[in-house]
Design an enzyme around this catalytic site. Structure first.
Site, PDB file in Angstrom:
ATOM      1  CG  ASN A  13      -1.839   1.207   1.403  1.00 21.76           C
ATOM      2  OD1 ASN A  13      -1.650   2.082   0.424  1.00 21.76           O
ATOM      3  ND2 ASN A  13      -2.361   1.475   2.707  1.00 21.76           N
ATOM      4  CE  LYS A  15       0.078   3.089   4.686  1.00 20.45           C
ATOM      5  NZ  LYS A  15       0.362   3.196   6.216  1.00 20.45           N
ATOM      6  CG  HIS A  98      -5.483   2.299   5.328  1.00 17.91           C
ATOM      7  ND1 HIS A  98      -4.974   3.088   6.271  1.00 17.91           N
ATOM      8  CD2 HIS A  98      -4.477   1.366   5.170  1.00 17.91           C
ATOM      9  CE1 HIS A  98      -3.674   2.826   6.769  1.00 17.91           C
ATOM     10  NE2 HIS A  98      -3.495   1.575   6.104  1.00 17.91           N
ATOM     11  CD  GLU A 100      -2.480   5.615   6.631  1.00 18.23           C
ATOM     12  OE1 GLU A 100      -2.554   5.801   5.389  1.00 18.23           O
ATOM     13  OE2 GLU A 100      -1.505   5.090   7.334  1.00 18.23           O
ATOM     14  CD  GLU A 170      -3.164  -2.342   7.317  1.00 19.10           C
ATOM     15  OE1 GLU A 170      -2.044  -2.559   7.002  1.00 19.10           O
ATOM     16  OE2 GLU A 170      -3.596  -0.989   7.060  1.00 19.10           O
ATOM     17  N   GLY A 176       2.808   2.313  10.651  1.00 14.35           N
ATOM     18  CA  GLY A 176       3.674   3.527  10.354  1.00 14.35           C
ATOM     19  C   GLY A 176       4.565   4.026  11.667  1.00 14.35           C
ATOM     20  CB  SER A 216       5.642  -1.919  11.726  1.00 16.57           C
ATOM     21  OG  SER A 216       5.254  -0.390  11.882  1.00 16.57           O
TER      22      SER A 216
HETATM   23  P1  13P Z   1       3.450   0.350   7.561  1.00 16.08           P
HETATM   24  O1  13P Z   1       3.736  -0.914   6.999  1.00 16.08           O
HETATM   25  O2  13P Z   1       4.068   1.446   7.067  1.00 16.08           O
HETATM   26  O3  13P Z   1       3.197   0.233   8.887  1.00 16.08           O
HETATM   27  O4  13P Z   1       1.749   0.485   6.955  1.00 16.08           O
HETATM   28  C1  13P Z   1       0.938  -0.297   7.197  1.00 16.08           C
HETATM   29  C2  13P Z   1      -0.339  -0.169   6.497  1.00 16.08           C
HETATM   30  O5  13P Z   1      -1.080   0.730   6.921  1.00 16.08           O
HETATM   31  C3  13P Z   1      -0.464  -0.899   5.231  1.00 16.08           C
HETATM   32  O6  13P Z   1      -1.850  -0.602   4.894  1.00 16.08           O
END
Ligand code: 13P
Length: 255
Positions: A13, A15, A98, A100, A170, A176, A216
């Site tokens: 992903n 982002k 997601h 976010e 997640e 992140g 992560s």
């Molecule tokens: P990270 O791997 O950067 O923690 O992000 C995970 C994520 O949100 C994947 O959708």
């Protein structure tokens, strides 16, 4: 039935990262590194990068996904993109709900459900994200919340459409942050998701659904996370922006 009946899916992903030119460069670097994968390999990219990604991935085992989809087929919805548009552009997967988007853009369990239905009805594979915040975990709500989010997302989804459903667990506190859930926490969370699917569709149907872990995940911890019976793959943020790190995770899932 055990994990071996489910398809491992490693999805990046991206982002809000990469221009079209950077997309071409990164996918060209990844292609040879993931060519031997014994799992599905997906890159979910910003809308603007989709044409470059589809073109760069042509003839390879990398499938392209989007990071969101609107639930209406067309109309006066400024700034939105429909499932049909994504399909026409060569997209096969789409990330939905997601954390976010839930946190910053007002996504709710209801809109997650509507987007999931739109994606599935158009023949896209939906990667639906669920996960608890640290506060919810500390209050002991993880199981209740994961089951609720999973069932809400799948409302009115037909059993035969589960073939195109991937749920990504997640934990919000692991995204992140560099803080990964332990392999046991990931396995437990994914198990709650699978139990919710079993409650809605029966155990046999639930055993076939791919449940990813995300948060992560990287080249250093993928082996251990993916060794767990309920962890059928990963949704990878930061580590999917580096060809070698992403390829190492794909390799871990191919064992
Ligand atoms: P990270 O791997 O950067 O923690 O992000 C995970 C994520 O949100 C994947 O959708």
């Amino acid at each position: 039935m055990k994990k071996s009946v489910r398809k491992a899916v490693i999805a990046g992903n991206w982002k809000m990262n990469n221009t079209p030119a950077q997309t071409t460069e990164l996918i060209n670097a990844m292609k040879p590194l993931v060519a031997q994968a014994d799992c599905d390999v997906v890159l979910c990219v910003p809308f603007i990068d989709i044409p470059a990604a589809v073109e760069a991935a042509k003839g390879s085992n990398i499938k392209i996904g989007a990071e969101n989809v609107h639930f209406k087929a067309s109309g006066a919805y400024t700034g939105e993109v429909s499932a049909e548009m994504l399909k026409a552009a060569g997209v096969e997967y789409v990330v939905i709900g997601h954390s976010e988007r839930r946190t910053y853009f007002g996504e709710t369990d209801q809109t997650v459900n509507l987007r999931s239905l739109a994606a599935l009805n158009a023949g896209l594979k939906a990667i639906i994200c669920v996960g608890e915040t640290l506060e919810q975990r500390e209050l002991g709500y993880t199981e209740t919340l994961l089951k609720f989010q999973t069932k809400m997302a799948l409302t009115n989804v037909k059993e035969e459409q589960l073939d195109n459903v991937i749920i990504a667990y997640e934990p919000v506190w692991a995204i992140g942050t560099g803080v990964t859930a332990t392999a046991d926490q990931a396995d437990e969370g994914n198990g709650f998701v699978r139990a919710a699917i079993a409650e809605a569709y029966g155990a046999e149907a639930a055993e076939k659904v791919t449940v990813q872990y995300g948060g992560s995940m990287n080249d250093g911890n993928a082996d251990e996370l993916l060794s767990k019976v309920n962890v059928d793959g990963g949704l990878i943020g930061g580590a999917s922006l580096k060809a070698d790190k992403f390829a190492a995770i794909v390799k871990a899932a191919s064992k």
